[in-house]
Design a protein around this motif. Structure first.
Motif, mmCIF file in Angstrom:
data_model
loop_
_atom_site.group_PDB
_atom_site.id
_atom_site.type_symbol
_atom_site.label_atom_id
_atom_site.label_comp_id
_atom_site.label_asym_id
_atom_site.label_seq_id
_atom_site.Cartn_x
_atom_site.Cartn_y
_atom_site.Cartn_z
ATOM 1 N N GLU A 1 -1.655 9.530 -11.204
ATOM 2 C CA GLU A 1 -2.608 8.696 -11.957
ATOM 3 C C GLU A 1 -1.734 7.495 -12.034
ATOM 4 O O GLU A 1 -0.723 7.622 -12.471
ATOM 5 C CB GLU A 1 -2.807 9.339 -13.284
ATOM 6 C CG GLU A 1 -3.682 10.661 -12.980
ATOM 7 C CD GLU A 1 -5.029 10.334 -12.583
ATOM 8 O OE1 GLU A 1 -5.315 9.500 -12.942
ATOM 9 O OE2 GLU A 1 -5.634 11.141 -12.009
ATOM 10 N N MET A 2 -2.384 6.135 -11.989
ATOM 11 C CA MET A 2 -1.837 5.047 -12.085
ATOM 12 C C MET A 2 -2.243 4.146 -13.546
ATOM 13 O O MET A 2 -3.455 4.134 -13.471
ATOM 14 C CB MET A 2 -1.989 4.302 -10.781
ATOM 15 C CG MET A 2 -0.824 2.871 -11.016
ATOM 16 S SD MET A 2 -1.656 1.675 -11.831
ATOM 17 C CE MET A 2 -2.621 0.922 -10.546
ATOM 18 N N THR B 1 2.476 -3.729 -15.550
ATOM 19 C CA THR B 1 3.491 -2.802 -14.737
ATOM 20 C C THR B 1 2.819 -1.552 -14.362
ATOM 21 O O THR B 1 2.087 -0.804 -15.215
ATOM 22 C CB THR B 1 4.911 -2.433 -15.150
ATOM 23 O OG1 THR B 1 5.601 -3.696 -15.728
ATOM 24 C CG2 THR B 1 5.620 -1.705 -14.313
ATOM 25 N N ASN B 2 2.769 -1.193 -12.971
ATOM 26 C CA ASN B 2 2.439 0.245 -12.673
ATOM 27 C C ASN B 2 3.140 1.369 -13.158
ATOM 28 O O ASN B 2 4.433 1.300 -12.996
ATOM 29 C CB ASN B 2 2.297 0.237 -11.155
ATOM 30 C CG ASN B 2 1.193 -0.758 -10.332
ATOM 31 O OD1 ASN B 2 0.692 -1.318 -11.003
ATOM 32 N ND2 ASN B 2 1.278 -0.964 -9.083
ATOM 33 N N ALA C 1 -0.107 5.602 -24.639
ATOM 34 C CA ALA C 1 -1.272 6.494 -25.003
ATOM 35 C C ALA C 1 -2.272 7.052 -24.015
ATOM 36 O O ALA C 1 -2.682 7.992 -23.895
ATOM 37 C CB ALA C 1 -1.892 5.616 -25.816
ATOM 38 N N PRO C 2 -2.301 6.215 -23.048
ATOM 39 C CA PRO C 2 -3.295 6.390 -21.736
ATOM 40 C C PRO C 2 -2.651 7.798 -21.131
ATOM 41 O O PRO C 2 -3.154 8.796 -20.654
ATOM 42 C CB PRO C 2 -3.632 5.413 -20.857
ATOM 43 C CG PRO C 2 -3.202 4.232 -21.807
ATOM 44 C CD PRO C 2 -2.147 4.692 -22.531
ATOM 45 N N TYR D 1 3.943 3.840 -3.771
ATOM 46 C CA TYR D 1 3.354 3.399 -4.954
ATOM 47 C C TYR D 1 4.495 2.571 -5.603
ATOM 48 O O TYR D 1 5.317 3.033 -6.092
ATOM 49 C CB TYR D 1 3.153 4.727 -5.941
ATOM 50 C CG TYR D 1 1.977 5.574 -5.747
ATOM 51 C CD1 TYR D 1 0.670 5.546 -5.933
ATOM 52 C CD2 TYR D 1 2.348 6.829 -5.034
ATOM 53 C CE1 TYR D 1 -0.273 5.989 -5.498
ATOM 54 C CE2 TYR D 1 1.066 7.885 -4.770
ATOM 55 C CZ TYR D 1 0.045 7.548 -4.819
ATOM 56 O OH TYR D 1 -1.040 8.325 -4.372
ATOM 57 N N PRO D 2 4.087 1.245 -5.407
ATOM 58 C CA PRO D 2 5.196 0.165 -5.968
ATOM 59 C C PRO D 2 4.857 -0.008 -7.587
ATOM 60 O O PRO D 2 4.006 0.547 -8.272
ATOM 61 C CB PRO D 2 4.597 -0.989 -5.120
ATOM 62 C CG PRO D 2 3.041 -0.789 -5.092
ATOM 63 C CD PRO D 2 3.096 0.638 -5.075
ATOM 64 N N GLY D 3 5.767 -0.801 -8.091
ATOM 65 C CA GLY D 3 5.565 -0.936 -9.350
ATOM 66 C C GLY D 3 4.663 -2.227 -9.902
ATOM 67 O O GLY D 3 4.367 -2.212 -11.102
ATOM 68 N N HIS D 4 4.072 -3.029 -8.841
ATOM 69 C CA HIS D 4 3.043 -3.805 -9.060
ATOM 70 C C HIS D 4 2.183 -3.954 -7.832
ATOM 71 O O HIS D 4 2.722 -3.690 -6.821
ATOM 72 C CB HIS D 4 3.695 -5.369 -9.447
ATOM 73 C CG HIS D 4 4.569 -5.132 -10.471
ATOM 74 N ND1 HIS D 4 4.197 -5.548 -11.845
ATOM 75 C CD2 HIS D 4 5.829 -5.223 -10.460
ATOM 76 C CE1 HIS D 4 5.156 -5.500 -12.783
ATOM 77 N NE2 HIS D 4 6.560 -5.382 -11.821
ATOM 78 N N GLY D 5 0.896 -4.117 -8.175
ATOM 79 C CA GLY D 5 0.036 -4.164 -6.844
ATOM 80 C C GLY D 5 -0.529 -2.996 -6.287
ATOM 81 O O GLY D 5 -0.228 -1.635 -6.849
ATOM 82 N N PRO D 6 -1.253 -3.078 -5.475
ATOM 83 C CA PRO D 6 -2.058 -1.707 -4.716
ATOM 84 C C PRO D 6 -0.873 -0.941 -3.973
ATOM 85 O O PRO D 6 0.275 -1.258 -3.512
ATOM 86 C CB PRO D 6 -2.838 -2.470 -3.763
ATOM 87 C CG PRO D 6 -2.322 -3.798 -3.426
ATOM 88 C CD PRO D 6 -1.558 -4.145 -4.458
#
Length: 208
Positions: A4-5, A13-14, A34-35, A184-189
């Motif tokens: 989950e992202m 930030t991802n 919280a999410p 899975y990067p820290g930003h973007g898809p």
């Protein structure tokens, strides 16, 4: 493995939850967790570890709150400790908020086990001196932080950064993973190893 992202914090930030059965780990916590906590409650999973790809402030705003709420241990690369003495680690950079200090345990490159399966911790410096990538070979995923993005790479002009070091880390560590590995990067898809080998302008024929 279910991934989950969440886009958290002032820089969106991802931040990830990886869940396997009744266990979960978080990778980077860029803001209010919280999410993440709501998802853990819904699926009945226990968070055991918080893994930080690096110690830049935008990946850590929610670390203290998530650790206190769950009792999960926090882990990061030892070479990034130096960043905690600067705005890059503490926050306050560019007028952004400061973060609540948190404790973490040093994590070195090597093999470990998380979520009941192997996890390969890869040293991938360049964006920061202690950047780590977390590769779960059984699940075919890797969490790369800000080292490699979809069709791009992380900044190397911050203290402790190095373009040559980052490019070598990607070539020798990330591009040797199976091509179908989801990154899975820290930003973007998200992207894959093969896609970045073929199309990332910093590594493809485009760059030569």
């Amino acid at each position: 493995m279910q991934v989950e992202m969440y886009s958290l914090g002032p820089l969106e930030t991802n931040s990830y939850l990886a869940v396997e059965g009744a266990s979960a780990v978080a990778v980077d916590v860029g803001g209010d967790p919280a999410p993440m906590l709501r998802h853990l409650e819904r699926c009945g999973a226990t968070l055991t570890h918080i893994l930080l790809t690096h110690l830049h402030f935008d990946h850590a705003y929610g670390v203290k709150a998530l650790a206190e709420a769950t009792g999960a241990t926090v882990h990061a690369g030892a070479a990034d400790r130096v960043l905690l003495d600067s705005e890059l680690g503490q926050g306050g950079f560019m007028g952004l908020p400061r973060l609540n200090p948190y404790a973490f345990q040093d994590l070195a490159e090597g093999e470990t086990e998380l979520l009941g399966q192997p996890c390969r911790v890869l040293a991938t410096p360049g964006h920061s001196p202690g950047s780590l990538t977390y590769h779960f070979p059984k699940a075919g995923v890797a969490f790369t932080g800000d080292v490699l993005f979809y069709r791009s790479i992380g900044r190397t002009d911050f203290p402790g950064g190095s373009l040559d070091t980052l490019l070598e880390a990607v070539r020798s560590k990330l591009f040797t993973l199976p091509g179908e590995t989801v990154l899975y990067p820290g930003h973007g898809p998200e992207t894959t190893v093969t896609q970045e080998k073929l199309h990332n302008p910093y590594f493809s024929d485009f760059a030569r």
